[in-house]
Write an enzyme that holds these catalytic residues in place. Structure first.
Site, PDB file in Angstrom:
ATOM      1  N   HIS A 258      -3.988  -7.622  -3.395  1.00  0.00           N
ATOM      2  CA  HIS A 258      -4.027  -6.568  -2.368  1.00  0.00           C
ATOM      3  C   HIS A 258      -4.491  -7.172  -1.050  1.00  0.00           C
ATOM      4  O   HIS A 258      -5.331  -8.066  -1.038  1.00  0.00           O
ATOM      5  CB  HIS A 258      -4.983  -5.435  -2.785  1.00  0.00           C
ATOM      6  N   ASP A 309      -0.294  -0.058  -8.226  1.00  0.00           N
ATOM      7  CA  ASP A 309       1.045  -0.081  -8.826  1.00  0.00           C
ATOM      8  C   ASP A 309       1.066  -0.629 -10.247  1.00  0.00           C
ATOM      9  O   ASP A 309       2.064  -0.462 -10.955  1.00  0.00           O
ATOM     10  CB  ASP A 309       1.991  -0.934  -7.961  1.00  0.00           C
TER      11      ASP A 309
HETATM   12  C1  LIG Z   1       0.782   0.266  -2.973  1.00  0.00           C
HETATM   13  C2  LIG Z   1       0.752  -1.139  -2.580  1.00  0.00           C
HETATM   14  O1  LIG Z   1       1.415  -1.510  -1.643  1.00  0.00           O
HETATM   15  S1  LIG Z   1      -0.257  -2.184  -3.416  1.00  0.00           S
HETATM   16  C3  LIG Z   1       0.547  -3.754  -3.291  1.00  0.00           C
HETATM   17  C4  LIG Z   1       1.806  -3.756  -4.092  1.00  0.00           C
HETATM   18  N1  LIG Z   1       2.446  -5.079  -4.065  1.00  0.00           N
HETATM   19  C5  LIG Z   1       2.432  -5.898  -5.109  1.00  0.00           C
HETATM   20  O2  LIG Z   1       1.862  -5.624  -6.156  1.00  0.00           O
HETATM   21  C6  LIG Z   1       3.209  -7.174  -4.949  1.00  0.00           C
HETATM   22  C7  LIG Z   1       2.424  -8.367  -5.450  1.00  0.00           C
HETATM   23  N2  LIG Z   1       1.307  -8.660  -4.553  1.00  0.00           N
HETATM   24  C8  LIG Z   1       1.519  -9.269  -3.367  1.00  0.00           C
HETATM   25  O3  LIG Z   1       2.629  -9.676  -3.010  1.00  0.00           O
HETATM   26  C9  LIG Z   1       0.326  -9.477  -2.455  1.00  0.00           C
HETATM   27  O4  LIG Z   1      -0.858  -9.571  -3.177  1.00  0.00           O
HETATM   28  C10 LIG Z   1       0.218  -8.354  -1.393  1.00  0.00           C
HETATM   29  C11 LIG Z   1       1.532  -8.226  -0.647  1.00  0.00           C
HETATM   30  C12 LIG Z   1      -0.108  -7.044  -2.054  1.00  0.00           C
HETATM   31  C13 LIG Z   1      -0.906  -8.688  -0.419  1.00  0.00           C
HETATM   32  O5  LIG Z   1      -0.501  -9.804   0.207  1.00  0.00           O
HETATM   33  P1  LIG Z   1      -1.263 -10.695   1.294  1.00  0.00           P
HETATM   34  O6  LIG Z   1      -2.597 -10.220   1.585  1.00  0.00           O
HETATM   35  O7  LIG Z   1      -0.320 -10.848   2.416  1.00  0.00           O
HETATM   36  O8  LIG Z   1      -1.379 -12.042   0.506  1.00  0.00           O
HETATM   37  P2  LIG Z   1      -0.277 -13.191   0.451  1.00  0.00           P
HETATM   38  O9  LIG Z   1       1.030 -12.668  -0.011  1.00  0.00           O
HETATM   39  O10 LIG Z   1      -0.312 -13.908   1.770  1.00  0.00           O
HETATM   40  O11 LIG Z   1      -0.894 -14.071  -0.697  1.00  0.00           O
HETATM   41  C14 LIG Z   1      -2.007 -14.954  -0.527  1.00  0.00           C
HETATM   42  C15 LIG Z   1      -1.975 -15.962  -1.660  1.00  0.00           C
HETATM   43  O12 LIG Z   1      -2.157 -15.294  -2.901  1.00  0.00           O
HETATM   44  C16 LIG Z   1      -1.009 -15.416  -3.714  1.00  0.00           C
HETATM   45  N3  LIG Z   1      -0.710 -14.112  -4.287  1.00  0.00           N
HETATM   46  C17 LIG Z   1      -0.898 -12.893  -3.717  1.00  0.00           C
HETATM   47  N4  LIG Z   1      -0.496 -11.943  -4.547  1.00  0.00           N
HETATM   48  C18 LIG Z   1      -0.060 -12.560  -5.658  1.00  0.00           C
HETATM   49  C19 LIG Z   1       0.495 -12.085  -6.858  1.00  0.00           C
HETATM   50  N5  LIG Z   1       0.667 -10.793  -7.070  1.00  0.00           N
HETATM   51  N6  LIG Z   1       0.846 -12.982  -7.803  1.00  0.00           N
HETATM   52  C20 LIG Z   1       0.677 -14.288  -7.583  1.00  0.00           C
HETATM   53  N7  LIG Z   1       0.165 -14.796  -6.456  1.00  0.00           N
HETATM   54  C21 LIG Z   1      -0.181 -13.942  -5.494  1.00  0.00           C
HETATM   55  C22 LIG Z   1       0.117 -15.823  -2.771  1.00  0.00           C
HETATM   56  O13 LIG Z   1       1.142 -16.510  -3.444  1.00  0.00           O
HETATM   57  C23 LIG Z   1      -0.626 -16.669  -1.782  1.00  0.00           C
HETATM   58  O14 LIG Z   1      -0.867 -17.926  -2.367  1.00  0.00           O
HETATM   59  P3  LIG Z   1      -0.841 -19.284  -1.494  1.00  0.00           P
HETATM   60  O15 LIG Z   1      -1.950 -19.098  -0.497  1.00  0.00           O
HETATM   61  O16 LIG Z   1      -1.064 -20.325  -2.493  1.00  0.00           O
HETATM   62  O17 LIG Z   1       0.517 -19.324  -0.838  1.00  0.00           O
HETATM   63  O1  LIG Z   2      -2.946  -0.290   1.549  1.00  0.00           O
HETATM   64  C1  LIG Z   2      -2.046  -1.066   1.258  1.00  0.00           C
HETATM   65  O2  LIG Z   2      -1.799  -2.116   1.881  1.00  0.00           O
HETATM   66  C2  LIG Z   2      -1.169  -0.790   0.110  1.00  0.00           C
HETATM   67  C3  LIG Z   2      -1.691   0.250  -0.807  1.00  0.00           C
HETATM   68  O3  LIG Z   2      -2.494  -0.003  -1.667  1.00  0.00           O
HETATM   69  C4  LIG Z   2      -1.235   1.621  -0.623  1.00  0.00           C
HETATM   70  O4  LIG Z   2      -0.472   1.896   0.305  1.00  0.00           O
HETATM   71  O5  LIG Z   2      -1.629   2.494  -1.418  1.00  0.00           O
END
Ligand SMILES: CC(=O)SCCNC(=O)CCNC(=O)[C@H](O)C(C)(C)COP(=O)(O)OP(=O)(O)OC[C@H]1O[C@@H](n2cnc3c(N)ncnc32)[C@H](O)[C@@H]1OP(=O)(O)O
Ligand SMILES: O=C([O-])CC(=O)C(=O)O
Length: 373
Positions: A258, A309
């Site tokens: 997150h 999620d």
């Molecule tokens: C309701 C919602 O929107 S909740 C979020 C729903 N999204 C997901 O579940 C998708 C999976 N999760 C993700 O992609 C991310 O954790 C996000 C988009 C939620 C947050 O992303 P950010 O804060 O931008 O983190 P970012 O994507 O830059 O990741 C940072 C590091 O952690 C790693 N990382 C982050 N999430 C994950 C994951 N779910 N699985 C594996 N590695 C991950 C990235 O690969 C990155 O690694 P690196 O530094 O070695 O390249």
């Molecule tokens: O806040 C965020 O970035 C994503 C999230 O967890 C939501 O929208 O519920």
């Protein structure tokens, strides 16, 4: 110009009185999400988000009635959904277009007075559940089911979705899921909605753009992908080798991580418990057990906690819902938050227009097209 922060991480881009995330704790208007999840129904939360106060019983009853009375959609929405091959489009794409279409049948769509905007908010919140349920039925060759004025929002949604009144466990699960997903500070789709309406565009445009942003797998679209992953894993004993391989390939595990929460998403534990109970009832505990193993492994090896999620996937699956309908259900709930933020944005508006740091080529010589190689 100062340098940019990739993804605007940590940037405070707006002020809000609607919800907060402080020290990994989520509140709606200052009320802890745990209290709301345990005690409220969805309509109570929607009232809270739009009025910044909890309703008394009389206010809640009136509000519930008003929503239920506005759930019917114009026949044109059903005809539209029947006019193309729904099996070939993602439900979020269909929802995005249907909400936009709804605006064409609202005489007040472009009336920007506060009361007109609040009436639109009510109509959109009421009708979005009907659209999602109708989509799900029409693509299965079933006739859409009209809402009943004496049912609650969660009851009506399940009734229109399944064509029969739901049992208590199903209603409680959906109601709680709706409460948990209702708002979340300045997440990507809410920010999108605020940017859109800050140009003084209309409420329907704001919600349509927000649906587009929620659709992506890094945001609301993750819940669908969690279930796809669980189904691909198939059996509990395959879970860890599957995740090891995924992480080894530098792929993301959906439903984990997150942008804001570091130690865990406070909503996840509620969905986890619901998943435990519902998978027990269906005799499909493997989805819960598998999820628990994946959560523990990713936490230990990557330091990433489960987000909202992750367990919602096995909750919705246990209710017999197709996985590509998970994000539309999220949208049904989050519409309440988007609408609250849209109304708040209008109340104290200024165009949202940040800057971009230019990193492209400079001082280029223009060459007439005939002379270009
Ligand atoms: C309701 C919602 O929107 S909740 C979020 C729903 N999204 C997901 O579940 C998708 C999976 N999760 C993700 O992609 C991310 O954790 C996000 C988009 C939620 C947050 O992303 P950010 O804060 O931008 O983190 P970012 O994507 O830059 O990741 C940072 C590091 O952690 C790693 N990382 C982050 N999430 C994950 C994951 N779910 N699985 C594996 N590695 C991950 C990235 O690969 C990155 O690694 P690196 O530094 O070695 O390249
Ligand atoms: O806040 C965020 O970035 C994503 C999230 O967890 C939501 O929208 O519920």
């Amino acid at each position: 110009m100062t340098t940019s922060t990739k993804g605007l991480e940590g940037v405070v881009a707006s002020e809000t009185s609607i919800s907060s995330i402080i020290d990994d704790q989520l509140t709606y208007v200052g009320y802890a999400i745990d209290d709301l999840a345990e005690n409220t129904c969805f309509e109570e939360v929607v009232y809270l988000l739009w009025n910044l106060k909890l309703p008394n019983q009389k206010e809640l009853d009136a509000f519930k009635k008003e929503i239920a009375n506005n759930m019917e959609v114009p026949e044109a929405v059903y005809s539209h959904l029947k006019s193309y091959d729904l099996t070939k489009v993602h439900p979020m794409a269909a929802l995005r277009t249907a909400v936009s279409l709804l605006g064409l049948y609202d005489d007040e769509a472009d009336v920007m007075e506060t009361e007109a905007n609040r009436r639109k908010a009510l109509k959109i919140q009421a009708k979005i559940a009907t659209i999602v349920a109708a989509f799900s039925r029409i693509r299965k060759g079933l006739e859409p089911v009209k809402p009943k004025a004496d049912l609650s929002y969660a009851e009506n949604f399940l009734y229109m979705f399944n064509g029969k009144e739901a049992n208590e466990i199903e209603i409680e699960a959906i109601d709680k899921a709706l409460v948990l997903h209702a708002d979340h500070e300045l997440n990507a789709s809410t920010f999108t909605a605020r940017v859109c309406v800050a140009t003084l565009s209309d409420v329907y445009s704001g919600i349509t753009s927000a649906i587009g942003a929620l659709k992506g797998p890094l945001h609301g679209g993750a819940n669908e992908n969690v279930m796809k992953m669980l189904l691909e894993i198939g059996e509990e004993e395959n879970a860890i080798p599957y995740i090891e391989k995924k992480l080894g390939n530098k792929e993301k595990v959906m439903g984990m991580g997150h942008r804001v929460y570091r130690n865990g998403d406070p909503r996840a534990k509620h969905l986890k418990e619901m998943s435990r109970q519902l998978t027990k009832i269906t005799g499909q505990e493997k989805w819960y057990n598998m999820s628990v193993k994946i959560e523990a492994y990713v936490k230990e090896n990557k330091g990433l906690p489960a987000n909202v999620d992750f367990y919602s996937a096995s909750v919705y699956h246990s209710l017999g819902i197709d996985y590509d309908m998970f994000t539309p259900i999220f949208a049904v709930s989050r519409t309440s938050g988007w609408l609250a933020h849209i109304l708040e944005q209008y109340e104290n508006n200024r165009l949202i227009r940040p800057r971009a740091g230019y990193i492209g080529p400079d001082k280029q010589q223009y060459i007439p097209i005939a002379q270009r190689g």
